[in-house]
Design a protein around this motif. Structure first.
Motif, PDB file in Angstrom:
ATOM      1  N   UNK B 112      35.892  18.632 -11.111  1.00 54.45           N
ATOM      2  CA  UNK B 112      37.024  19.371 -10.049  1.00 54.45           C
ATOM      3  C   UNK B 112      37.179  18.297  -9.143  1.00 54.45           C
ATOM      4  N   UNK B 113      36.247  17.793  -8.752  1.00 58.46           N
ATOM      5  CA  UNK B 113      36.437  16.771  -7.705  1.00 58.46           C
ATOM      6  C   UNK B 113      37.294  15.488  -7.839  1.00 58.46           C
ATOM      7  N   UNK B 114      37.168  15.261  -9.205  1.00 61.42           N
ATOM      8  CA  UNK B 114      38.102  14.177  -9.937  1.00 61.42           C
ATOM      9  C   UNK B 114      39.484  14.552  -9.863  1.00 61.42           C
ATOM     10  N   UNK B 115      39.581  15.817 -10.283  1.00 67.08           N
ATOM     11  CA  UNK B 115      40.911  16.449 -10.110  1.00 67.08           C
ATOM     12  C   UNK B 115      41.657  16.415  -9.043  1.00 67.08           C
ATOM     13  N   UNK B 116      40.678  16.690  -8.038  1.00 67.45           N
ATOM     14  CA  UNK B 116      41.259  16.542  -6.459  1.00 67.45           C
ATOM     15  C   UNK B 116      41.638  15.255  -6.057  1.00 67.45           C
ATOM     16  N   UNK B 117      40.615  14.286  -6.465  1.00 65.45           N
ATOM     17  CA  UNK B 117      41.041  12.774  -6.135  1.00 65.45           C
ATOM     18  C   UNK B 117      42.288  12.330  -6.831  1.00 65.45           C
ATOM     19  N   UNK B 118      42.662  12.900  -8.022  1.00 68.57           N
ATOM     20  CA  UNK B 118      43.929  12.362  -8.600  1.00 68.57           C
ATOM     21  C   UNK B 118      45.098  12.949  -7.829  1.00 68.57           C
ATOM     22  N   UNK B 119      44.716  14.273  -7.485  1.00 74.59           N
ATOM     23  CA  UNK B 119      46.026  14.845  -6.700  1.00 74.59           C
ATOM     24  C   UNK B 119      46.148  14.246  -5.264  1.00 74.59           C
ATOM     25  N   UNK B 120      45.263  13.622  -4.834  1.00 74.40           N
ATOM     26  CA  UNK B 120      45.114  12.885  -3.393  1.00 74.40           C
ATOM     27  C   UNK B 120      46.098  11.764  -3.681  1.00 74.40           C
ATOM     28  N   UNK B 121      46.188  10.849  -4.725  1.00 73.31           N
ATOM     29  CA  UNK B 121      46.849   9.735  -4.887  1.00 73.31           C
ATOM     30  C   UNK B 121      48.377   9.768  -4.443  1.00 73.31           C
ATOM     31  N   UNK B 122      48.961  10.960  -4.481  1.00 73.03           N
ATOM     32  CA  UNK B 122      50.230  11.550  -3.920  1.00 73.03           C
ATOM     33  C   UNK B 122      50.415  11.444  -2.299  1.00 73.03           C
ATOM     34  N   UNK B 123      49.153  11.725  -1.836  1.00 67.72           N
ATOM     35  CA  UNK B 123      48.946  11.606  -0.354  1.00 67.72           C
ATOM     36  C   UNK B 123      49.436  13.040   0.143  1.00 67.72           C
ATOM     37  N   UNK B 124      49.515  14.283  -0.730  1.00 73.78           N
ATOM     38  CA  UNK B 124      49.757  15.383  -0.469  1.00 73.78           C
ATOM     39  C   UNK B 124      48.591  16.223  -0.030  1.00 73.78           C
ATOM     40  N   UNK B 125      48.659  16.614   1.351  1.00 71.98           N
ATOM     41  CA  UNK B 125      47.462  17.192   1.789  1.00 71.98           C
ATOM     42  C   UNK B 125      47.089  18.583   1.242  1.00 71.98           C
ATOM     43  N   UNK B 126      48.373  19.195   1.086  1.00 72.59           N
ATOM     44  CA  UNK B 126      48.249  20.721   0.508  1.00 72.59           C
ATOM     45  C   UNK B 126      47.893  20.724  -0.843  1.00 72.59           C
ATOM     46  N   UNK B 127      48.267  19.715  -1.595  1.00 73.52           N
ATOM     47  CA  UNK B 127      47.614  19.608  -2.996  1.00 73.52           C
ATOM     48  C   UNK B 127      46.229  19.310  -3.046  1.00 73.52           C
ATOM     49  N   UNK B 128      45.501  18.761  -2.172  1.00 78.91           N
ATOM     50  CA  UNK B 128      44.208  18.354  -2.170  1.00 78.91           C
ATOM     51  C   UNK B 128      43.291  19.741  -1.553  1.00 78.91           C
ATOM     52  N   UNK B 129      44.121  20.112  -0.548  1.00 77.50           N
ATOM     53  CA  UNK B 129      43.503  21.293   0.268  1.00 77.50           C
ATOM     54  C   UNK B 129      43.246  22.343  -0.941  1.00 77.50           C
ATOM     55  N   UNK B 130      43.977  22.792  -1.672  1.00 79.04           N
ATOM     56  CA  UNK B 130      44.109  23.686  -2.912  1.00 79.04           C
ATOM     57  C   UNK B 130      43.011  23.418  -3.732  1.00 79.04           C
ATOM     58  N   UNK B 131      42.767  22.291  -4.184  1.00 74.87           N
ATOM     59  CA  UNK B 131      42.055  21.838  -5.143  1.00 74.87           C
ATOM     60  C   UNK B 131      40.489  21.890  -4.470  1.00 74.87           C
ATOM     61  N   UNK B 132      40.435  21.424  -3.425  1.00 75.78           N
ATOM     62  CA  UNK B 132      39.251  21.432  -2.538  1.00 75.78           C
ATOM     63  C   UNK B 132      38.217  22.647  -2.700  1.00 75.78           C
ATOM     64  N   UNK B 133      39.057  23.846  -2.297  1.00 74.97           N
ATOM     65  CA  UNK B 133      38.705  25.146  -2.360  1.00 74.97           C
ATOM     66  C   UNK B 133      37.907  25.415  -3.792  1.00 74.97           C
ATOM     67  N   UNK B 134      38.724  25.062  -4.716  1.00 71.31           N
ATOM     68  CA  UNK B 134      37.825  25.022  -6.151  1.00 71.31           C
ATOM     69  C   UNK B 134      36.787  24.140  -6.283  1.00 71.31           C
ATOM     70  N   UNK B 135      36.758  22.940  -5.838  1.00 69.30           N
ATOM     71  CA  UNK B 135      35.947  22.000  -6.307  1.00 69.30           C
ATOM     72  C   UNK B 135      34.675  22.134  -5.555  1.00 69.30           C
ATOM     73  N   UNK B 136      34.729  22.185  -3.985  1.00 68.29           N
ATOM     74  CA  UNK B 136      33.463  21.822  -3.308  1.00 68.29           C
ATOM     75  C   UNK B 136      33.121  23.212  -3.156  1.00 68.29           C
ATOM     76  N   UNK B 137      32.212  23.677  -4.315  1.00 69.57           N
ATOM     77  CA  UNK B 137      31.308  24.969  -4.268  1.00 69.57           C
ATOM     78  C   UNK B 137      29.967  24.707  -3.649  1.00 69.57           C
ATOM     79  N   UNK B 138      29.910  23.751  -2.695  1.00 65.94           N
ATOM     80  CA  UNK B 138      28.530  23.210  -2.087  1.00 65.94           C
ATOM     81  C   UNK B 138      27.602  24.428  -1.885  1.00 65.94           C
ATOM     82  N   UNK B 139      28.174  25.618  -1.044  1.00 65.63           N
ATOM     83  CA  UNK B 139      27.337  26.612  -0.589  1.00 65.63           C
ATOM     84  C   UNK B 139      26.722  27.434  -1.518  1.00 65.63           C
ATOM     85  N   UNK B 140      27.360  27.624  -2.755  1.00 64.16           N
ATOM     86  CA  UNK B 140      26.962  28.582  -3.682  1.00 64.16           C
ATOM     87  C   UNK B 140      26.003  27.809  -4.563  1.00 64.16           C
ATOM     88  N   UNK B 141      25.936  26.674  -4.705  1.00 65.67           N
ATOM     89  CA  UNK B 141      25.026  25.793  -5.283  1.00 65.67           C
ATOM     90  C   UNK B 141      23.738  25.802  -4.526  1.00 65.67           C
TER      91      UNK B 141
END
Lengths: 150, 150
Positions: B112-141
């Protein structure tokens, strides 16, 4: 669930509080600029240390390529963190007074780290080791542009 | 000049000394395994915090793509750091007792972090933000597999 985000936001709040306590005259934006470049340096320090453990045969180099890529991408964006002219933290004012030299060093660092990461794709530790010597000129730059920690 | 290397080697010696002092029974290889995975977590913490500063509009997202890529490559290699079955540091023994669950979480995190990084290539902050929520499940783990710091 946005708990990952909460984690780093909490961290930032704590960091921001500490920075403001020691530098009461700084504006909020300036604090952010300083915090950001400190994070960039912290991440590159950890990335290069982890890569160094592989090169020095302390751990298996299973993640050699991804580790080198992580460092290369951090290096690629690092100069941006210094573009705001905000003295403070450990950065000497010479970073901005001698911007041509500083930025050239950072660009060379990014370029050579990228070459190292490309060499890492083969999984060849020796090839990375050779390029690491040339790429990671951290100390030279720190000696010139960073105030020593107390 | 290999001063960059000297820098991280010095850091590793210091870290290693501290680990050995608190865990005298551990073998040298075990200390390396623990130090390595702590470095990986340290680098991902800094990378995600720096990315978080862009998402929350604290700093300009000029380095959005490279910052997201750095995190994605660190995440890609992170599971390797836990393959040696060496309890210690802040890792709970459940990391290895429940390896199937732990490794699946780490693989999902990397994907999911890789998917977020691919979305970041466009420079679109919102697209990264949406995927960040799903990718960075640091706390749960961390809540499940990490002992809280004292």
């Amino acid at each position: 669930m946005y708990s990952g985000g909460i984690r780093w936001l909490t961290g930032l709040v704590i960091t921001g509080t500490l920075v403001m306590a020691s530098q009461p005259a700084a504006l909020a934006d300036d604090d952010d600029a300083i915090t950001y470049r400190q994070l960039i340096m912290k991440e590159m320090d950890a990335e290069s240390s982890a890569l160094g453990m592989m090169i020095s045969d302390q751990i298996p180099p299973d993640a050699l390529a991804s580790q080198a890529k992580a460092l290369a991408f951090s290096a690629k964006g690092a100069l941006k963190a210094f573009e705001p002219k905000v003295p403070g933290g450990e950065a000497k004012p010479d970073v901005w007074a001698k911007w041509d030299d500083f930025s050239k060093r950072m660009q060379t660092f990014a370029q050579k780290t990228d070459e190292m990461a490309k060499a890492a794709e083969s999984g060849n530790v020796s090839a990375v080791s050779e390029r690491m010597i040339d790429a990671l000129t951290c100390k030279q730059c720190h000696d010139t542009y960073r105030n020593k920690k107390n």
